[in-house]
Design a protein around this motif. Sequence first.
Motif, PDB file in Angstrom:
ATOM      1  N   SER A  98       0.833  -1.214   0.000  1.00  0.00           N
ATOM      2  CA  SER A  98       0.000   0.000   0.000  1.00  0.00           C
ATOM      3  C   SER A  98       0.864   1.259   0.000  1.00  0.00           C
ATOM      4  N   VAL A  99       2.042   1.185   0.619  1.00  0.00           N
ATOM      5  CA  VAL A  99       2.972   2.318   0.626  1.00  0.00           C
ATOM      6  C   VAL A  99       3.702   2.397  -0.715  1.00  0.00           C
ATOM      7  N   LEU A 100       4.108   1.230  -1.218  1.00  0.00           N
ATOM      8  CA  LEU A 100       4.890   1.206  -2.463  1.00  0.00           C
ATOM      9  C   LEU A 100       4.107   1.761  -3.648  1.00  0.00           C
ATOM     10  N   VAL A 101       2.804   1.433  -3.758  1.00  0.00           N
ATOM     11  CA  VAL A 101       2.085   1.846  -4.969  1.00  0.00           C
ATOM     12  C   VAL A 101       1.930   3.363  -5.039  1.00  0.00           C
ATOM     13  N   GLY A 102       1.674   4.012  -3.911  1.00  0.00           N
ATOM     14  CA  GLY A 102       1.591   5.475  -3.910  1.00  0.00           C
ATOM     15  C   GLY A 102       2.928   6.101  -4.238  1.00  0.00           C
ATOM     16  N   SER A 103       3.986   5.587  -3.607  1.00  0.00           N
ATOM     17  CA  SER A 103       5.310   6.153  -3.866  1.00  0.00           C
ATOM     18  C   SER A 103       5.715   5.925  -5.322  1.00  0.00           C
ATOM     19  N   ALA A 104       5.300   4.791  -5.893  1.00  0.00           N
ATOM     20  CA  ALA A 104       5.648   4.486  -7.290  1.00  0.00           C
ATOM     21  C   ALA A 104       5.083   5.538  -8.243  1.00  0.00           C
ATOM     22  N   MET A 105       3.870   6.003  -7.940  1.00  0.00           N
ATOM     23  CA  MET A 105       3.236   7.005  -8.807  1.00  0.00           C
ATOM     24  C   MET A 105       4.010   8.319  -8.739  1.00  0.00           C
ATOM     25  N   ASN A 106       4.452   8.655  -7.556  1.00  0.00           N
ATOM     26  CA  ASN A 106       5.242   9.867  -7.356  1.00  0.00           C
ATOM     27  C   ASN A 106       6.540   9.788  -8.172  1.00  0.00           C
ATOM     28  N   GLY A 107       7.211   8.633  -8.103  1.00  0.00           N
ATOM     29  CA  GLY A 107       8.444   8.451  -8.864  1.00  0.00           C
ATOM     30  C   GLY A 107       8.201   8.464 -10.369  1.00  0.00           C
TER      31      GLY A 107
ATOM     32  N   LEU B  88       9.410   1.595 -16.031  1.00  0.00           N
ATOM     33  CA  LEU B  88       8.299   1.719 -15.076  1.00  0.00           C
ATOM     34  C   LEU B  88       6.970   1.364 -15.731  1.00  0.00           C
ATOM     35  N   ALA B  89       6.740   1.846 -16.959  1.00  0.00           N
ATOM     36  CA  ALA B  89       5.469   1.559 -17.640  1.00  0.00           C
ATOM     37  C   ALA B  89       5.312   0.052 -17.858  1.00  0.00           C
ATOM     38  N   GLU B  90       6.443  -0.625 -18.067  1.00  0.00           N
ATOM     39  CA  GLU B  90       6.396  -2.064 -18.337  1.00  0.00           C
ATOM     40  C   GLU B  90       6.250  -2.885 -17.050  1.00  0.00           C
ATOM     41  N   HIS B  91       6.916  -2.444 -15.971  1.00  0.00           N
ATOM     42  CA  HIS B  91       7.009  -3.304 -14.781  1.00  0.00           C
ATOM     43  C   HIS B  91       6.134  -2.875 -13.608  1.00  0.00           C
ATOM     44  N   LEU B  92       5.664  -1.620 -13.562  1.00  0.00           N
ATOM     45  CA  LEU B  92       4.759  -1.248 -12.463  1.00  0.00           C
ATOM     46  C   LEU B  92       3.457  -2.063 -12.487  1.00  0.00           C
TER      47      LEU B  92
ATOM     48  N   GLN C 191       0.979  12.141  -0.655  1.00  0.00           N
ATOM     49  CA  GLN C 191       1.521  12.753  -1.873  1.00  0.00           C
ATOM     50  C   GLN C 191       1.342  11.876  -3.121  1.00  0.00           C
ATOM     51  N   GLY C 192       1.726  10.588  -3.014  1.00  0.00           N
ATOM     52  CA  GLY C 192       1.623   9.691  -4.166  1.00  0.00           C
ATOM     53  C   GLY C 192       0.183   9.480  -4.605  1.00  0.00           C
ATOM     54  N   VAL C 193      -0.730   9.452  -3.635  1.00  0.00           N
ATOM     55  CA  VAL C 193      -2.158   9.277  -3.940  1.00  0.00           C
ATOM     56  C   VAL C 193      -2.689  10.537  -4.644  1.00  0.00           C
ATOM     57  N   ALA C 194      -2.265  11.714  -4.166  1.00  0.00           N
ATOM     58  CA  ALA C 194      -2.657  12.969  -4.822  1.00  0.00           C
ATOM     59  C   ALA C 194      -2.189  12.967  -6.281  1.00  0.00           C
ATOM     60  N   HIS C 195      -0.954  12.521  -6.499  1.00  0.00           N
ATOM     61  CA  HIS C 195      -0.411  12.421  -7.867  1.00  0.00           C
ATOM     62  C   HIS C 195      -1.272  11.489  -8.720  1.00  0.00           C
ATOM     63  N   ALA C 196      -1.617  10.337  -8.143  1.00  0.00           N
ATOM     64  CA  ALA C 196      -2.378   9.332  -8.893  1.00  0.00           C
ATOM     65  C   ALA C 196      -3.699   9.908  -9.390  1.00  0.00           C
ATOM     66  N   VAL C 197      -4.361  10.679  -8.520  1.00  0.00           N
ATOM     67  CA  VAL C 197      -5.672  11.223  -8.854  1.00  0.00           C
ATOM     68  C   VAL C 197      -5.569  12.299  -9.937  1.00  0.00           C
ATOM     69  N   VAL C 198      -4.587  13.192  -9.827  1.00  0.00           N
ATOM     70  CA  VAL C 198      -4.591  14.357 -10.738  1.00  0.00           C
ATOM     71  C   VAL C 198      -3.804  14.178 -12.022  1.00  0.00           C
TER      72      VAL C 198
ATOM     73  N   ALA D 250      -3.537   3.864 -17.221  1.00  0.00           N
ATOM     74  CA  ALA D 250      -3.470   2.399 -17.100  1.00  0.00           C
ATOM     75  C   ALA D 250      -2.452   1.981 -16.036  1.00  0.00           C
ATOM     76  N   VAL D 251      -1.313   2.671 -15.978  1.00  0.00           N
ATOM     77  CA  VAL D 251      -0.315   2.366 -14.942  1.00  0.00           C
ATOM     78  C   VAL D 251      -0.920   2.623 -13.566  1.00  0.00           C
ATOM     79  N   ARG D 252      -1.565   3.783 -13.420  1.00  0.00           N
ATOM     80  CA  ARG D 252      -2.188   4.105 -12.136  1.00  0.00           C
ATOM     81  C   ARG D 252      -3.210   3.037 -11.737  1.00  0.00           C
ATOM     82  N   ASP D 253      -4.087   2.679 -12.690  1.00  0.00           N
ATOM     83  CA  ASP D 253      -5.159   1.730 -12.376  1.00  0.00           C
ATOM     84  C   ASP D 253      -4.604   0.344 -12.053  1.00  0.00           C
ATOM     85  N   SER D 254      -3.484  -0.012 -12.703  1.00  0.00           N
ATOM     86  CA  SER D 254      -2.882  -1.323 -12.434  1.00  0.00           C
ATOM     87  C   SER D 254      -2.360  -1.407 -11.002  1.00  0.00           C
ATOM     88  N   LEU D 255      -2.075  -0.243 -10.398  1.00  0.00           N
ATOM     89  CA  LEU D 255      -1.565  -0.213  -9.030  1.00  0.00           C
ATOM     90  C   LEU D 255      -2.695  -0.143  -7.999  1.00  0.00           C
ATOM     91  N   GLY D 256      -3.951  -0.091  -8.496  1.00  0.00           N
ATOM     92  CA  GLY D 256      -5.094  -0.068  -7.586  1.00  0.00           C
ATOM     93  C   GLY D 256      -5.208   1.225  -6.795  1.00  0.00           C
TER      94      GLY D 256
END
Length: 402
Positions: free
Chosen positions: A203-212, A240-244, A297-304, A345-351
Amino acid sequence: MHHETSGGVRFAYDAPTLRFGGGSVASLGAELAAAGCERALVVCGSTVGATDAVMEPVRAGLGDRLAGEFPRTTPDKRLSTAYDGVAAMRRHDADALVAVGGGSSIDVAKVMSVLRADDRAPDRVGAELAETGTVSIPDGELTPIFAVPTTLAGADISQVAGITAHPSSSLVTAFVAGGVWDERLMPTTVVGDAELVATTPESVLVGSAMNGFDKGLETLYASTRTPVTDGTASRGLRLLAEHLPRLGQEGATPDVLEPVVEGTTLVQYGISRPSETTLSVVHAFGHGLTRGYEVQQGVAHAVVVPHVLRYLFEHVDGRRDLLADALGVGDAADPADAVVESVTAVRDSLGLPTRLCEVDGPEPDGFPSVAEAVLADSFMRNKPPGLDPTQAEIEAVLEAAY
């Protein structure tokens, strides 16, 4: 491709030593030795400090260079915590800091390194932070920092650190948020060890991944882009697009994370430079949405991020062709659409959450003040050439994301 020709591009960058690969934390002692350091204080949060799967390999890697541990950092990055850390540095006679964990531990270690060199009284430092938003950094050597990131936010290859102060600490009279920056705050070595990253809750990794991931996107269209960072960010985004999506499907195993850690490292390369950074509009939104709200922060990134990209592409080219190539959709009929779809699609794949109304962020009546903060954010200076955002446009992006 047209490039601004005012004396061409200047790329001045002093990168840390980068160590990659599962088990690379075993090299910590050798990296300290190479830098002439003998006594390391490990700086981390309480969760990481209590996680043997992270700390045992760190302790083993440091061997007899481990002087002590300071497992007290928090996401707040408080000035008072950094002062407690300086007391621990003195107690353990530390000549190096090993920051283990997320961006907050790495940032607190940087602030500790600044404060260790400053002989002013803490309340004077607090007063300066309250007045200027930063802390002046004495001349001379600072305590070297060795970063061992366990998230994917990409806060490690950076010469900047965030910092807050709360009135409860008696260092300031009202809450203040600011930062410090100096080329001497760039870590000496960054160790990207997928085995340690794999210990972090998903749950921590997916938000941080979006930020990165967003650091890579922004680096391609920021006004401060360079041919060097075009290369590293493009390659990092491809990884990242391939492996996230595998992270979302298969979970956080070292095998899945190895290329992700590599991609996160590449998108950071060259983005935090002595006079500028490539962080831009998405990061300004991230700051505006997290100041004073509970949203991460990562969740905010994912949304916007899909909405910000769509807005950019409506107004400027935003290097959509280069972005589409990097994301593996370079043959699409409409590259702008393809980029937005890929990122979504990357964001959605991370739930991750997809709408502002689903997270602990601002309600619509708060959008005007959030938009003001976004426009005033220092990263807006790096917006793509030709973009001139208005308050109404920023509010419209927030409304679309809601």
